[in-house]
Design a protein around this motif. Structure first.
Motif, PDB file in Angstrom:
ATOM      1  N   VAL A  46       0.704  -1.107   0.156  1.00 26.47           N
ATOM      2  CA  VAL A  46       0.032   0.038   0.078  1.00 26.47           C
ATOM      3  C   VAL A  46       0.865   1.198  -0.006  1.00 26.47           C
ATOM      4  O   VAL A  46       0.525   2.214  -0.971  1.00 26.47           O
ATOM      5  CB  VAL A  46      -0.965  -0.023   1.229  1.00 26.47           C
ATOM      6  CG1 VAL A  46      -1.799   1.204   1.159  1.00 26.47           C
ATOM      7  CG2 VAL A  46      -1.724  -1.204   1.139  1.00 26.47           C
ATOM      8  N   LYS A  47       1.849   1.222   1.024  1.00 20.99           N
ATOM      9  CA  LYS A  47       2.579   2.741   1.096  1.00 20.99           C
ATOM     10  C   LYS A  47       3.506   2.436   2.195  1.00 20.99           C
ATOM     11  O   LYS A  47       3.578   1.477   2.773  1.00 20.99           O
ATOM     12  CB  LYS A  47       1.610   3.936   1.571  1.00 20.99           C
ATOM     13  CG  LYS A  47       0.771   3.606   2.924  1.00 20.99           C
ATOM     14  CD  LYS A  47       0.209   5.086   3.123  1.00 20.99           C
ATOM     15  CE  LYS A  47       1.077   6.058   3.372  1.00 20.99           C
ATOM     16  NZ  LYS A  47       0.381   7.346   3.786  1.00 20.99           N
ATOM     17  N   LEU A  48       4.277   3.455   2.329  1.00 18.88           N
ATOM     18  CA  LEU A  48       5.642   3.477   3.302  1.00 18.88           C
ATOM     19  C   LEU A  48       4.975   3.698   4.652  1.00 18.88           C
ATOM     20  O   LEU A  48       3.946   4.454   4.784  1.00 18.88           O
ATOM     21  CB  LEU A  48       6.633   4.588   2.762  1.00 18.88           C
ATOM     22  CG  LEU A  48       6.277   5.900   3.260  1.00 18.88           C
ATOM     23  CD1 LEU A  48       7.862   6.650   3.312  1.00 18.88           C
ATOM     24  CD2 LEU A  48       5.150   6.738   2.492  1.00 18.88           C
ATOM     25  N   ARG A  49       5.921   3.417   5.411  1.00 19.11           N
ATOM     26  CA  ARG A  49       5.411   3.804   7.193  1.00 19.11           C
ATOM     27  C   ARG A  49       5.922   5.245   7.249  1.00 19.11           C
ATOM     28  O   ARG A  49       6.961   5.672   6.803  1.00 19.11           O
ATOM     29  CB  ARG A  49       5.893   2.793   8.029  1.00 19.11           C
ATOM     30  CG  ARG A  49       5.594   3.174   9.594  1.00 19.11           C
ATOM     31  CD  ARG A  49       6.932   3.826  10.088  1.00 19.11           C
ATOM     32  NE  ARG A  49       6.701   4.161  11.695  1.00 19.11           N
ATOM     33  CZ  ARG A  49       7.155   3.022  12.544  1.00 19.11           C
ATOM     34  NH1 ARG A  49       7.847   2.111  12.119  1.00 19.11           N
ATOM     35  NH2 ARG A  49       6.895   3.180  13.674  1.00 19.11           N
ATOM     36  N   GLU A  50       5.116   6.207   7.469  1.00 18.69           N
ATOM     37  CA  GLU A  50       5.509   7.519   8.088  1.00 18.69           C
ATOM     38  C   GLU A  50       5.624   7.475   9.526  1.00 18.69           C
ATOM     39  O   GLU A  50       4.796   7.434  10.490  1.00 18.69           O
ATOM     40  CB  GLU A  50       4.379   8.519   7.678  1.00 18.69           C
ATOM     41  CG  GLU A  50       4.384   8.745   6.209  1.00 18.69           C
ATOM     42  CD  GLU A  50       3.215   9.545   5.559  1.00 18.69           C
ATOM     43  OE1 GLU A  50       3.207  10.831   6.319  1.00 18.69           O
ATOM     44  OE2 GLU A  50       2.640   9.257   4.956  1.00 18.69           O
ATOM     45  N   PRO A  51       6.902   7.779  10.091  1.00 18.84           N
ATOM     46  CA  PRO A  51       7.186   7.853  11.473  1.00 18.84           C
ATOM     47  C   PRO A  51       6.796   9.203  12.120  1.00 18.84           C
ATOM     48  O   PRO A  51       6.672  10.171  11.589  1.00 18.84           O
ATOM     49  CB  PRO A  51       8.806   7.845  11.480  1.00 18.84           C
ATOM     50  CG  PRO A  51       9.171   8.134  10.122  1.00 18.84           C
ATOM     51  CD  PRO A  51       8.176   7.820   9.148  1.00 18.84           C
ATOM     52  N   CYS A  52       6.397   9.080  13.412  1.00 24.57           N
ATOM     53  CA  CYS A  52       6.198  10.252  14.138  1.00 24.57           C
ATOM     54  C   CYS A  52       6.867  10.151  15.472  1.00 24.57           C
ATOM     55  O   CYS A  52       7.560   9.386  15.769  1.00 24.57           O
ATOM     56  CB  CYS A  52       4.443  10.111  14.302  1.00 24.57           C
ATOM     57  SG  CYS A  52       4.141   8.957  15.539  1.00 24.57           S
ATOM     58  N   PHE A  53       6.535  11.248  16.621  1.00 26.02           N
ATOM     59  CA  PHE A  53       6.961  11.294  17.612  1.00 26.02           C
ATOM     60  C   PHE A  53       7.192   9.894  18.620  1.00 26.02           C
ATOM     61  O   PHE A  53       7.946   9.654  19.534  1.00 26.02           O
ATOM     62  CB  PHE A  53       6.565  12.457  18.271  1.00 26.02           C
ATOM     63  CG  PHE A  53       5.194  12.359  19.021  1.00 26.02           C
ATOM     64  CD1 PHE A  53       5.080  11.874  20.328  1.00 26.02           C
ATOM     65  CD2 PHE A  53       4.216  12.498  18.236  1.00 26.02           C
ATOM     66  CE1 PHE A  53       3.812  11.626  20.928  1.00 26.02           C
ATOM     67  CE2 PHE A  53       2.912  12.406  18.798  1.00 26.02           C
ATOM     68  CZ  PHE A  53       2.717  12.059  20.078  1.00 26.02           C
ATOM     69  N   LYS A  54       6.100   9.203  18.169  1.00 24.04           N
ATOM     70  CA  LYS A  54       6.107   8.270  19.127  1.00 24.04           C
ATOM     71  C   LYS A  54       7.003   7.082  18.992  1.00 24.04           C
ATOM     72  O   LYS A  54       7.524   6.208  20.002  1.00 24.04           O
ATOM     73  CB  LYS A  54       4.628   7.210  18.888  1.00 24.04           C
ATOM     74  CG  LYS A  54       3.545   7.847  19.438  1.00 24.04           C
ATOM     75  CD  LYS A  54       2.092   7.258  19.082  1.00 24.04           C
ATOM     76  CE  LYS A  54       0.719   8.046  19.647  1.00 24.04           C
ATOM     77  NZ  LYS A  54      -0.263   7.265  19.253  1.00 24.04           N
ATOM     78  N   PHE A  55       7.570   7.051  17.713  1.00 22.73           N
ATOM     79  CA  PHE A  55       8.657   6.190  17.468  1.00 22.73           C
ATOM     80  C   PHE A  55       9.830   6.808  18.164  1.00 22.73           C
ATOM     81  O   PHE A  55      10.684   6.065  18.721  1.00 22.73           O
ATOM     82  CB  PHE A  55       8.952   6.165  15.950  1.00 22.73           C
ATOM     83  CG  PHE A  55      10.260   5.261  15.423  1.00 22.73           C
ATOM     84  CD1 PHE A  55      10.257   4.243  15.794  1.00 22.73           C
ATOM     85  CD2 PHE A  55      11.153   5.957  14.648  1.00 22.73           C
ATOM     86  CE1 PHE A  55      11.474   3.104  15.453  1.00 22.73           C
ATOM     87  CE2 PHE A  55      12.245   5.393  14.248  1.00 22.73           C
ATOM     88  CZ  PHE A  55      12.442   3.975  14.659  1.00 22.73           C
ATOM     89  N   ASN A  56      10.023   8.093  18.226  1.00 23.07           N
ATOM     90  CA  ASN A  56      11.267   8.534  18.851  1.00 23.07           C
ATOM     91  C   ASN A  56      11.079   8.111  20.506  1.00 23.07           C
ATOM     92  O   ASN A  56      12.233   7.756  20.937  1.00 23.07           O
ATOM     93  CB  ASN A  56      11.197  10.199  18.818  1.00 23.07           C
ATOM     94  CG  ASN A  56      11.205  10.685  17.648  1.00 23.07           C
ATOM     95  OD1 ASN A  56      11.564  10.407  16.559  1.00 23.07           O
ATOM     96  ND2 ASN A  56      11.011  11.915  17.512  1.00 23.07           N
ATOM     97  N   ALA A  57      10.152   8.353  20.981  1.00 27.72           N
ATOM     98  CA  ALA A  57       9.858   7.788  22.452  1.00 27.72           C
ATOM     99  C   ALA A  57       9.923   6.547  22.507  1.00 27.72           C
ATOM    100  O   ALA A  57      10.608   5.939  23.613  1.00 27.72           O
ATOM    101  CB  ALA A  57       8.307   8.224  22.817  1.00 27.72           C
ATOM    102  N   ALA A  58       9.614   5.543  21.595  1.00 25.41           N
ATOM    103  CA  ALA A  58       9.845   4.216  21.570  1.00 25.41           C
ATOM    104  C   ALA A  58      11.304   3.687  21.782  1.00 25.41           C
ATOM    105  O   ALA A  58      11.725   2.766  22.355  1.00 25.41           O
ATOM    106  CB  ALA A  58       9.051   3.219  20.546  1.00 25.41           C
ATOM    107  N   VAL A  59      12.185   4.236  20.987  1.00 19.75           N
ATOM    108  CA  VAL A  59      13.560   3.980  20.895  1.00 19.75           C
ATOM    109  C   VAL A  59      14.407   4.515  21.894  1.00 19.75           C
ATOM    110  O   VAL A  59      15.684   4.849  21.645  1.00 19.75           O
ATOM    111  CB  VAL A  59      13.946   3.801  19.601  1.00 19.75           C
ATOM    112  CG1 VAL A  59      13.206   2.876  18.751  1.00 19.75           C
ATOM    113  CG2 VAL A  59      13.891   5.103  18.744  1.00 19.75           C
TER     114      VAL A  59
END
Length: 203
Positions: free
Chosen positions: A128-141
């Motif tokens: 379908v499409k790429l994943r667009e990262p957000c601030f939640k990814f920053n927090a997760a790692v």
């Protein structure tokens, strides 16, 4: 080309100081491997993805169009090195840590195009499409530059729509059936990166 791990997660509080307006938000980004090469358990896949998997914000994750998030295992070395350097701690991420449902090997963003089909066992999927990262990814790692690094590296992964449901086991081989091949995931990423650089939107 095969699946190395199938991962699932529940919605839980996600803590971090990576957004000016949030100290804690609901997220299911922390996925845990429920089927892998060492423990190849059969997992049920329906039109909304892995049975039992959850998403906190259906406007950006999950649903019919983003039922399965796929991530290449080849990129884990990049993240382990980057996060070890930036957090000053030894990091060795486990599959599922990027928030993906399928961790795969043998395919990366330059080789996958919107509209391509995946045949995995008896099941069928469409890119379908790429994943667009957000601030939640920053927090997760635990690194505030993680979303920016994902786009700049091109290591975004992509979403699949489920065309034919059934059960899957880690270790299953992937057959790619090319679609029109107009736009690759890497090209989508490059376009999104350009837009974000213009708007300076990294939160």
């Amino acid at each position: 080309m095969r699946i190395l791990s199938i991962s699932s997660g529940k919605v839980l509080p996600l803590f971090g100081n990576h957004h000016p307006n949030y100290k804690s938000v609901a997220s299911a980004i922390h996925k845990k491997s429920i089927s892998n090469i060492e423990n190849p358990i059969s997992v049920e896949i329906n039109h909304l993805g892995i049975k039992g998997d959850e998403q906190a914000d259906l406007s950006v994750h999950g649903g019919i169009e983003k039922a399965i998030y796929v991530y290449p295992a080849e990129h884990y070395a990049f993240w382990n090195e980057l996060l070890t350097r930036e957090t000053k701690k030894s990091v060795s991420l486990e599959y599922g840590a990027i928030g993906e449902n399928f961790t795969i090997e043998g395919l990366v963003e330059t080789e996958v195009f919107v509209g391509d089909k995946f045949i995995i066992g008896e099941l069928e999927f469409a890119v379908v499409k790429l994943r667009e990262p957000c601030f939640k990814f920053n927090a997760a790692v635990a690194y505030k530059g993680a979303s920016k690094a994902m786009l700049q590296s091109g290591y975004s992964g992509w979403y699949l729509r489920v065309l034919k449901t059934g059960t899957l086991t880690a270790g299953a081989s992937i057959t790619l059936i090319p679609g029109s091949r107009d736009t690759s995931i890497a090209q989508q990423n490059k376009s999104l990166l350009g837009n974000r650089n213009q708007k300076d939107l990294w939160e």
